[in-house]
Motif scaffolding. Sequence first.
Motif, PDB file in Angstrom:
ATOM      1  N   TRP A  71     -86.152   5.734  79.943  1.00 59.03           N
ATOM      2  CA  TRP A  71     -85.257   4.855  80.169  1.00 59.03           C
ATOM      3  C   TRP A  71     -85.591   3.325  80.725  1.00 59.03           C
ATOM      4  O   TRP A  71     -85.898   2.287  80.005  1.00 59.03           O
ATOM      5  CB  TRP A  71     -83.634   5.132  80.972  1.00 59.03           C
ATOM      6  CG  TRP A  71     -82.899   4.335  81.080  1.00 59.03           C
ATOM      7  CD1 TRP A  71     -82.475   3.422  80.295  1.00 59.03           C
ATOM      8  CD2 TRP A  71     -82.019   4.440  82.370  1.00 59.03           C
ATOM      9  NE1 TRP A  71     -81.220   2.688  80.997  1.00 59.03           N
ATOM     10  CE2 TRP A  71     -80.988   3.348  82.069  1.00 59.03           C
ATOM     11  CE3 TRP A  71     -81.799   5.274  83.332  1.00 59.03           C
ATOM     12  CZ2 TRP A  71     -80.104   3.078  82.971  1.00 59.03           C
ATOM     13  CZ3 TRP A  71     -80.812   4.930  84.404  1.00 59.03           C
ATOM     14  CH2 TRP A  71     -79.870   3.886  84.108  1.00 59.03           C
ATOM     15  N   ILE A  72     -85.969   3.264  81.951  1.00 52.57           N
ATOM     16  CA  ILE A  72     -86.513   2.067  82.494  1.00 52.57           C
ATOM     17  C   ILE A  72     -87.928   2.372  83.044  1.00 52.57           C
ATOM     18  O   ILE A  72     -88.054   3.219  84.179  1.00 52.57           O
ATOM     19  CB  ILE A  72     -85.731   1.597  83.806  1.00 52.57           C
ATOM     20  CG1 ILE A  72     -84.318   1.546  83.161  1.00 52.57           C
ATOM     21  CG2 ILE A  72     -86.220   0.198  84.014  1.00 52.57           C
ATOM     22  CD1 ILE A  72     -83.331   1.528  84.365  1.00 52.57           C
ATOM     23  N   GLY A  73     -88.927   2.056  82.246  1.00 52.70           N
ATOM     24  CA  GLY A  73     -90.197   2.500  82.775  1.00 52.70           C
ATOM     25  C   GLY A  73     -90.714   1.814  84.111  1.00 52.70           C
ATOM     26  O   GLY A  73     -91.426   2.564  84.817  1.00 52.70           O
ATOM     27  N   ALA A  74     -90.347   0.802  84.333  1.00 47.60           N
ATOM     28  CA  ALA A  74     -90.714   0.047  85.656  1.00 47.60           C
ATOM     29  C   ALA A  74     -90.559   0.871  86.945  1.00 47.60           C
ATOM     30  O   ALA A  74     -91.027   0.827  87.833  1.00 47.60           O
ATOM     31  CB  ALA A  74     -90.247  -1.157  85.355  1.00 47.60           C
ATOM     32  N   ILE A  75     -89.357   1.569  86.506  1.00 49.13           N
ATOM     33  CA  ILE A  75     -88.998   2.371  88.097  1.00 49.13           C
ATOM     34  C   ILE A  75     -88.993   4.057  87.658  1.00 49.13           C
ATOM     35  O   ILE A  75     -88.224   4.629  88.463  1.00 49.13           O
ATOM     36  CB  ILE A  75     -87.847   1.941  88.575  1.00 49.13           C
ATOM     37  CG1 ILE A  75     -86.630   1.830  87.670  1.00 49.13           C
ATOM     38  CG2 ILE A  75     -87.821   0.703  89.410  1.00 49.13           C
ATOM     39  CD1 ILE A  75     -85.233   1.404  88.117  1.00 49.13           C
ATOM     40  N   LEU A 136     -80.935   7.628  89.439  1.00 47.32           N
ATOM     41  CA  LEU A 136     -80.513   6.458  89.086  1.00 47.32           C
ATOM     42  C   LEU A 136     -79.094   6.517  88.164  1.00 47.32           C
ATOM     43  O   LEU A 136     -78.145   6.003  88.257  1.00 47.32           O
ATOM     44  CB  LEU A 136     -81.538   5.346  88.422  1.00 47.32           C
ATOM     45  CG  LEU A 136     -81.133   4.299  88.001  1.00 47.32           C
ATOM     46  CD1 LEU A 136     -80.815   3.242  89.459  1.00 47.32           C
ATOM     47  CD2 LEU A 136     -81.839   3.355  87.463  1.00 47.32           C
ATOM     48  N   PHE A 139     -76.212   7.760  90.005  1.00 44.61           N
ATOM     49  CA  PHE A 139     -75.631   6.723  90.952  1.00 44.61           C
ATOM     50  C   PHE A 139     -74.899   5.778  90.006  1.00 44.61           C
ATOM     51  O   PHE A 139     -73.795   5.325  90.372  1.00 44.61           O
ATOM     52  CB  PHE A 139     -76.808   6.110  91.703  1.00 44.61           C
ATOM     53  CG  PHE A 139     -76.306   5.215  92.764  1.00 44.61           C
ATOM     54  CD1 PHE A 139     -75.481   5.705  93.916  1.00 44.61           C
ATOM     55  CD2 PHE A 139     -76.201   3.827  92.491  1.00 44.61           C
ATOM     56  CE1 PHE A 139     -75.116   4.640  94.749  1.00 44.61           C
ATOM     57  CE2 PHE A 139     -75.510   2.893  93.491  1.00 44.61           C
ATOM     58  CZ  PHE A 139     -75.095   3.458  94.452  1.00 44.61           C
ATOM     59  N   LEU A 140     -75.340   5.576  88.821  1.00 47.31           N
ATOM     60  CA  LEU A 140     -74.956   4.521  87.957  1.00 47.31           C
ATOM     61  C   LEU A 140     -73.408   5.038  87.462  1.00 47.31           C
ATOM     62  O   LEU A 140     -72.257   4.292  87.696  1.00 47.31           O
ATOM     63  CB  LEU A 140     -75.757   4.436  86.845  1.00 47.31           C
ATOM     64  CG  LEU A 140     -75.127   3.204  85.721  1.00 47.31           C
ATOM     65  CD1 LEU A 140     -76.623   2.564  85.546  1.00 47.31           C
ATOM     66  CD2 LEU A 140     -74.688   3.673  84.412  1.00 47.31           C
ATOM     67  N   TYR A 187     -86.342   7.999  96.797  1.00 46.87           N
ATOM     68  CA  TYR A 187     -87.373   7.581  95.479  1.00 46.87           C
ATOM     69  C   TYR A 187     -88.601   7.140  95.945  1.00 46.87           C
ATOM     70  O   TYR A 187     -89.641   7.478  95.669  1.00 46.87           O
ATOM     71  CB  TYR A 187     -86.688   6.501  94.757  1.00 46.87           C
ATOM     72  CG  TYR A 187     -87.396   5.641  93.782  1.00 46.87           C
ATOM     73  CD1 TYR A 187     -88.356   6.319  92.763  1.00 46.87           C
ATOM     74  CD2 TYR A 187     -87.719   4.206  93.777  1.00 46.87           C
ATOM     75  CE1 TYR A 187     -89.002   5.756  91.716  1.00 46.87           C
ATOM     76  CE2 TYR A 187     -88.489   3.739  92.925  1.00 46.87           C
ATOM     77  CZ  TYR A 187     -88.933   4.333  92.072  1.00 46.87           C
ATOM     78  OH  TYR A 187     -89.760   3.479  91.296  1.00 46.87           O
ATOM     79  N   LEU A 193     -87.229   9.935  90.303  1.00 47.78           N
ATOM     80  CA  LEU A 193     -85.885  10.086  90.397  1.00 47.78           C
ATOM     81  C   LEU A 193     -85.473  11.207  89.839  1.00 47.78           C
ATOM     82  O   LEU A 193     -84.267  11.190  89.703  1.00 47.78           O
ATOM     83  CB  LEU A 193     -85.272   8.694  89.828  1.00 47.78           C
ATOM     84  CG  LEU A 193     -85.422   7.521  90.592  1.00 47.78           C
ATOM     85  CD1 LEU A 193     -85.339   6.343  89.538  1.00 47.78           C
ATOM     86  CD2 LEU A 193     -84.523   7.326  91.591  1.00 47.78           C
TER      87      LEU A 193
END
Lengths: 497, 485
Positions: A71-75, A136, A139-140, A187, A193
């Motif tokens: 989904w989101i590589g950066a985190i 994440l 939480f979303l 985290y 996560l």
Amino acid sequence: MEFSYLSTIIFLPAVGAIIIAFVPNLTQRLIRYLAALFTLIPLALSIFLFFVFDRSMGLAGAVQFEEKLAWIGAINANYHLGVDGLSLPLVILMALLGFLVVLISWKIDLRLREYFAWLLLLETSILGVFCALDLLLFFLFWEIEIIPMFFLISIWGSGRKEYSAMKYVVYTLLGSAMMLAGILSFYFTTGSLSLADIAQDRIGSYTAVIPLAAIFFLLFTGFAVKLPVFPLHNWLPDAHTDAPTAVSVVLAGALLKMGGYGMIRLCVTIFPDIARTYAPLLVALAVVSVLYGAAVTLRQKDIKRMIAYSSISHMGYVLLGIFALSQVSLVGASLQMFSHGFITGLLFAMAGLVIHNAGERDLAKFGGLVRQMPVIAVVFSVAGLAALGLPSTSGFAAEFLVFVGSFSSTAVAGIQVYTILAVLGIVITVGYILWMLQRVFYGPALEKFNGTRDADTLEKVTIFTFVAVIMLVGIYPAILTDIIKTGIVPVMSLLGG
Amino acid sequence: MNLELFIPELSLGIFALAVILLDLFIKRKGYLVVISLAGLVVSAAFTIAMWGGSSQLIFNNMLAVDGFALFFKLLFLGIAALVILSSVDYVSRFSRFQGEYYALVLLSTLGMMLMAAATELISLYVALELASISLYILVGFLKDSRSIEASLKYLLLGAVASAVLLYGMALIFGVSGKTQLLEIAQTVQTLSLEGVLSSPALILGIVLLVAGFGFKMAVVPFHMWVPDVYEGAPTPITAYLSVASKAAGFAIILRVFFSSFGLPEWLSLNWGLIIAVLSAIGMTWGNVAAIPQVNIKRMLGYSSIAQAGYLMVGLAVVGFSPAGNILGQSTVLFFLACYALTNMGAFIAIIAISDKLRSDQISDYAGMGKRSPIVSLGLTLCLISLIGMPPAAGFMAKFYIFSAAVQHDLLWLVVIAVINSAISAYYYLRVVKVMWLNKPASEEKVPSSGALRLALAISCSGVLLLGIIPGYIMRLAELAARMFT
């Protein structure tokens, strides 16, 4: 590529919400049918999952129907869904309630389009919470629920609806603010996560940025607001009292369960040692919630407010079951969440019917309604008796397991005393439930209620469905406990018990 | 001379002059919009073409062409395009000088692009003045008493801030004898704590720089001008101020502090701490002061002060992280992109509504959900994003920036920030409540023009996109932060 059951279940209501909100020129009738359709399919799919779910103990703890996408590589966040024995019953609970509340809302005609759009969006968000395996994503979904609730309470509610809606939002946001801080430190501590990975790795093996107990309590506070736990329960009576019936049903039925689910999934599974250290404190808090909730319920004059306060007391049992930390008590707590979802959901539905048909909500002004609305009186009584834990209802099975499990638990010293105190809550419950039923339905018939309608066919179908589930689980609890156990056993192995 | 690396700025400047000149001959002013947008698109195309090339310094090391500068240039160009789109109807309020209006927007964009690229104190100052002077004029464009008051206030305070900034630069020049940021760094690196304490010129210089840049970024305690100027300025210019001008301030402070004062570590830890404290005060003050506001532009003014506070969390991370760690920068860049889309969206919706109502009072927004459902929905989405709730961009931005802060021992700041987010929900949702719950004063629909709807659609889809699949832009921000000379 397998069929993505969970994504379909979660996002179909949202698709329905978008269609209802944006397609022009829909008739009111069509909007209602669309809403029913887009909740019926997820319900059918979740029941299908219930039957094909692999119950064998060899697979205990294994996540089934898993979906995972980067989904989101950066985190390092993934779109990761899956259900196990802990979450599947709650998914079914929400899917069923989601369909039933559309039926309950059939008579609403104020700003219908927006109403159903928000209601369906709410369902998506709650289902998402139960299926998400990435913090994440969890939480979303957890946060998305706030906006639909805000609108549903403040537009279609009654009484001080705007005040209650804002109070709900501020409490929830403060809770989730704590939770977010907890998730972030979590985290950073683990660099991941993913709920599945962390539970296996044992958090104790990491060096934490702050004491692990602090992370535990940051997360716990977020869940405690939702459950709710004394003294963070203040939003609940207002929100329940002023919300429209269908929203009260979802709120009591499924939303509160997000708190209990989060506690088991995060607090206990990931921090087993800390959970054991602080269990006495939390169990004491549970007993306070049970007794305080029950005591305050006794003196309520408003029928919905009374049921709202009884929720605090009943969710206290969930907290007790969770932090008694024995296998039986945890299974009991999970079952209590499911069972309370239907019992209190039904109580709110019945209260809504009574208020709607009789045009009265002050308990002191009711009387003798059994003559005008015999069906409602019977079903309301069934729900009431289930709430006080009468055998053969799901309330009995669940509370019995909680008490047995807690009483025999070895994890907390002196738990027997706490359990006995909590059992006293049942006695108070008997008091207010019977008193309420007596006030509303029995006694001399009042003239002003002449001509009051009983439930119509659609309402009968709805409320009998609730009753059927309550009885089914009450008579044959193994239908659920078998599944729940596969979710709890791995938690117990982490606890070392 | 590497003139080809200067083409984005050059072309934008030419288009700005062309707008002024053509204004003399063109009767239908609509064409000016097209020319201005064309200028922005051309400049953006050149900028994108440079993306991925190696970092270079041009004009005797006065300007950098690196990923960081290119990222900001694209951001400014995008914001300017939205501002121009949202001005199409608004400019009818001033019958004359429409050409100058568009040209000034382009020129101040040019100034900001140079600000993001400047690697030397003097060129930095010149760029900042180009951006500021254009804005002083734009703020006063309505020529009514409020607008003129706003312009004068902005001009006077801006001049003081410039003076403070210059003084700070002079002190730093005095310590290092250099104006190049990287050459300053070479001197500063060798300093010891005792040496600096015995002659505090460097510390004073840094403090004055923070004050000068703080004015641009509108952070507490340099925010006094914000509410009045935001209220008085033409709304598209308010939007521009709240987004582009703020971003430009963050661009220069990031570059100056990271390039020149990143080492030695005790120095960066100290300014990091100052920024962290300012951040905590800023977001709290912005949010608390926004609660009683009745004018939506003023409210968003205070909200932008609070948002600057959240951004400063990222700046503090830059100070706290060891040299070479670019996590802080990339979170600030990502937050700025999200914030730009969100705040532009909110202001565009406000322009659409207020232009017809001729009022900025929140109470006049009653029942807007019925009178103008699409615009209200857009505004609702942007306000939710400002709170920092999913599925909007604001959530991801906050999550990313706070997660960076937690990694650098700033958990206390994060706790303050998340509590602040919860507080802010109160005043943002009040607007939502008024729009959807309160009874409308009249049933009359509030129509909006195609240009506004287009601008709103662009920003809202951006907000949703960044809120749901932010991965791509996050990677872009990370890349930009890494390509830093």
